[in-house]
Design a protein around this motif. Structure first.
Motif, PDB file in Angstrom:
ATOM      1  N   LEU A 224       0.831  -1.209   0.000  1.00  0.00           N
ATOM      2  CA  LEU A 224       0.000   0.000   0.000  1.00  0.00           C
ATOM      3  C   LEU A 224       0.866   1.260   0.000  1.00  0.00           C
ATOM      4  CD1 LEU A 224      -2.754   1.428   0.245  1.00  0.00           C
ATOM      5  CD2 LEU A 224      -2.582   1.141   2.729  1.00  0.00           C
ATOM      6  N   LEU A 225       1.933   1.258   0.811  1.00  0.00           N
ATOM      7  CA  LEU A 225       2.853   2.400   0.815  1.00  0.00           C
ATOM      8  C   LEU A 225       3.478   2.610  -0.560  1.00  0.00           C
ATOM      9  CD1 LEU A 225       4.738   1.974   4.229  1.00  0.00           C
ATOM     10  CD2 LEU A 225       2.807   3.469   3.704  1.00  0.00           C
ATOM     11  N   GLY A 226       3.794   1.517  -1.238  1.00  0.00           N
ATOM     12  CA  GLY A 226       4.368   1.626  -2.582  1.00  0.00           C
ATOM     13  C   GLY A 226       3.404   2.259  -3.574  1.00  0.00           C
ATOM     14  N   ILE A 227       2.130   1.904  -3.466  1.00  0.00           N
ATOM     15  CA  ILE A 227       1.116   2.486  -4.357  1.00  0.00           C
ATOM     16  C   ILE A 227       0.986   3.992  -4.089  1.00  0.00           C
ATOM     17  CG2 ILE A 227      -1.338   2.493  -4.912  1.00  0.00           C
ATOM     18  CD1 ILE A 227      -1.324  -0.543  -4.321  1.00  0.00           C
ATOM     19  N   ILE A 228       0.955   4.358  -2.808  1.00  0.00           N
ATOM     20  CA  ILE A 228       0.882   5.778  -2.436  1.00  0.00           C
ATOM     21  C   ILE A 228       2.098   6.526  -2.973  1.00  0.00           C
ATOM     22  CG2 ILE A 228       0.919   7.389  -0.492  1.00  0.00           C
ATOM     23  CD1 ILE A 228      -0.651   5.289   1.104  1.00  0.00           C
ATOM     24  N   ASN A 229       3.254   5.912  -2.854  1.00  0.00           N
ATOM     25  CA  ASN A 229       4.484   6.537  -3.338  1.00  0.00           C
ATOM     26  C   ASN A 229       4.433   6.772  -4.845  1.00  0.00           C
ATOM     27  OD1 ASN A 229       7.072   7.572  -3.203  1.00  0.00           O
ATOM     28  ND2 ASN A 229       8.060   5.580  -3.247  1.00  0.00           N
ATOM     29  N   THR A 230       3.931   5.802  -5.579  1.00  0.00           N
ATOM     30  CA  THR A 230       3.829   5.938  -7.032  1.00  0.00           C
ATOM     31  C   THR A 230       2.909   7.094  -7.417  1.00  0.00           C
ATOM     32  OG1 THR A 230       4.197   3.552  -7.308  1.00  0.00           O
ATOM     33  CG2 THR A 230       3.216   4.736  -9.165  1.00  0.00           C
ATOM     34  N   VAL A 231       1.780   7.199  -6.724  1.00  0.00           N
ATOM     35  CA  VAL A 231       0.839   8.295  -7.000  1.00  0.00           C
ATOM     36  C   VAL A 231       1.511   9.647  -6.756  1.00  0.00           C
ATOM     37  CG1 VAL A 231      -1.304   9.399  -6.252  1.00  0.00           C
ATOM     38  CG2 VAL A 231      -1.212   6.914  -6.518  1.00  0.00           C
ATOM     39  N   LEU A 232       2.278   9.757  -5.663  1.00  0.00           N
ATOM     40  CA  LEU A 232       2.957  11.016  -5.345  1.00  0.00           C
ATOM     41  C   LEU A 232       4.035  11.349  -6.370  1.00  0.00           C
ATOM     42  CD1 LEU A 232       3.291  10.688  -1.455  1.00  0.00           C
ATOM     43  CD2 LEU A 232       1.790  12.235  -2.724  1.00  0.00           C
TER      44      LEU A 232
END
Length: 530
Positions: A224-232
């Protein structure tokens, strides 16, 4: 950088900033627009966050890998644990030069997004390693190796930060990057501790055959953190590069554009002895902390007869406390470095680590409880054991059985359990506090010194070397300690660590005067602490 009052310049959307944030009509002194400055630092902060998320992805499962391995592969031993943990660093070592080279010729968003996506997929694979009927432990190795491959973006992050900051900004930015990495490594187990509340059984999502428990929830959180990071990265991150004085380049890649000042700097050679020494010291620092993280769970299960769940939960709490300690250490280091300099603080940090591992050596006469493979669910008090195996068997025969569903204590297959004294809980916690203080201090000072030694030149290649050294340390550290600990015990393992730290202190003494900033080495008197 303090921003003073600025006047609008005709034809520009925002005022132009000099190195001190003041306006100046001289074209040579004008640095960048306020809009560019704000965008550049937003992107740098996204890199801080990327480093933090990647570090959490590594450490969030450190405390639970061993019990999870025991659950999915009943016959696995502690020596295989070292290979699982080392797989992360093997993947990172392979990926770092690839992503570094990629980022030199293409927009950095590309390797950042690809590497993060690989980490997300690898975390999902880790959550499913219990499903195959056989070879589960090898799937676990592959999953951790792919997470490490994704973490090869550390090189991209550091090269971007180095290229997007001026000479006066760079030291502080590199220190902040290493601080985010260190905090991520230390705080990951805190999240793991929270997930122990789910328990070993957890809940099962039958449609997709996903079992969410104390072992799989952390990696799903990491995904989930990786997905958030990609969006940012897509939404906020922008490509920026400035020269030593802070003037923006039109090109985003190192090879595409050079100016006269950069060419002049490139002809002044860096001190290779200092660079190699800094890499060696960084290797030792990462090696030591990798040993510390790897051994915590098996050591406490052996010494204190903790169950898997207890070991994960309590060690997570301890490392969480160390994470809070490290935040204060970072704040203190920034203040202290202005008075003593980075070299003295690095030396002090290594001394603190040495004291911590010396305290961790086994003392006293009390022996640990023994876990017998042949007679499951039995634990034996061995305070009267004198070291003779026949006598030990007589002690075993006199003790009642334990109806616990999980065998606890020091496994009899580890022969050192029969003669090595218990490391008291007070020793363990004191050592944790000292090592937890020394590691972040040394980590930050290593990056700060390294960045200053390199000076204004593009640092991508050199940061790749530093990342490779750190990856090598995280490969050898877990393998070293798991093999040595399993066969010879904590006394030999921690004694050798103490010896390695002593040698590092001697190396630091020898090269102490060479670990100076590039600008100082070539007579540039302004060396600012950021």
């Amino acid at each position: 950088m303090a921003v003073a009052h600025v006047d609008p310049v005709e034809g520009l959307e925002a005022p132009l900033l000099t190195p001190n944030g003041e306006t100046d009509r001289s074209p040579d002194d004008i640095m960048e627009t306020l809009q560019h400055y704000n965008s550049r630092w937003r992107s740098i902060r996204i890199m801080y966050l990327t480093m933090f998320f990647s570090s959490v992805g590594f450490s969030i499962v450190i405390m639970s890998i061993w019990p999870y391995l025991q659950q999915v592969y009943k016959t696995a031993d502690a020596s295989f644990l070292g290979w699982i943990i080392a797989a992360y660093s093997i993947g990172q070592m392979i990926a770092s030069p690839i992503f570094g080279l990629w980022s030199n010729y293409r927009p950095r968003r590309e390797p950042l997004v690809v590497s993060t996506s690989i980490s997300v997929a690898a975390n999902c694979l880790y959550a499913y390693v219990h499903l195959p009927a056989s070879h589960n432990k090898y799937y676990m190795v592959v999953a951790r190796a792919l997470v490490g491959f994704g973490a090869g973006n550390f090189t991209v992050v550091r090269s971007y930060v180095a290229g997007a900051t001026s000479l006066t900004e760079r030291t502080g930015a590199m220190a902040n990057t290493s601080a985010c990495q260190a905090v991520g490594f230390i705080l990951g187990p805190v999240f793991q501790t929270l997930f122990t509340l789910i328990g070993e059984k957890g809940v099962t999502w039958k449609i997709i055959k996903l079992q969410v428990n104390m072992y799989t929830a952390p990696v799903l959180f990491g995904a989930l953190l990786g997905i958030i990071n990609t969006v940012l990265i897509f939404a906020v991150f922008r490509e920026h590069r400035v020269d030593d004085a802070g003037r923006p380049y039109r090109s985003i890649n190192f090879e595409a554009e050079e100016n006269d000042e950069a060419g002049e700097d490139s002809q002044e050679s860096i001190d290779l002895v200092a660079i190699v020494s800094a890499n060696i010291l960084f290797f030792v620092i990462l090696f030591i902390f990798a040993v510390f993280e790897t051994i915590a769970t098996p050591l406490t299960m052996d010494m204190y007869s903790w169950t898997r769940k207890q070991a994960v939960f309590i060690n997570g709490l301890i490392l969480g406390a160390i994470g809070i300690e490290s935040v204060f250490a970072f704040l203190g280091v920034k203040i202290l470095s202005k008075k003593t300099g980075e070299r003295a603080i690095l030396y002090g940090g290594l001394v603190i680590i040495l004291i911590g591992f010396f305290i961790l050596l086994p003392w006293g006469e009390k022996l640990p409880n023994i876990q017998w493979e042949e007679i499951k669910n039995n634990s034996i008090t061995t305070t009267a054991f004198t070291g003779n195996l026949a006598s030990f068997w007589r002690v075993q025969m006199q003790l009642p059985s334990n109806n616990s569903t999980e065998a606890t204590g020091c496994p009899i297959v580890q022969s050192w359990c029969l003669h090595t004294p218990v490391i008291s809980l007070g020793q363990y916690i004191t050592a944790d506090i000292l090592i937890g203080l020394g590691y972040p201090v040394c980590n930050v000072m290593s990056y700060t010194l390294y960045s200053k030694i390199l000076g204004p030149r593009p640092q991508g290649i050199y940061m790749g070397w530093l990342t490779a050294c750190g990856s090598g340390a995280r490969i050898l550290g877990p393998v070293f300690v798991s093999q040595l600990y399993t066969h010879l015990g904590p006394r030999w393992a921690f004694s050798l660590i103490c010896g390695i730290v002593v040698l590092s202190l001697l190396l630091l003494e020898v090269v102490y005067k060479r670990l100076v900033a590039f600008s100082v080495r070539y007579g540039r008197l302004q060396e600012q602490s950021c």
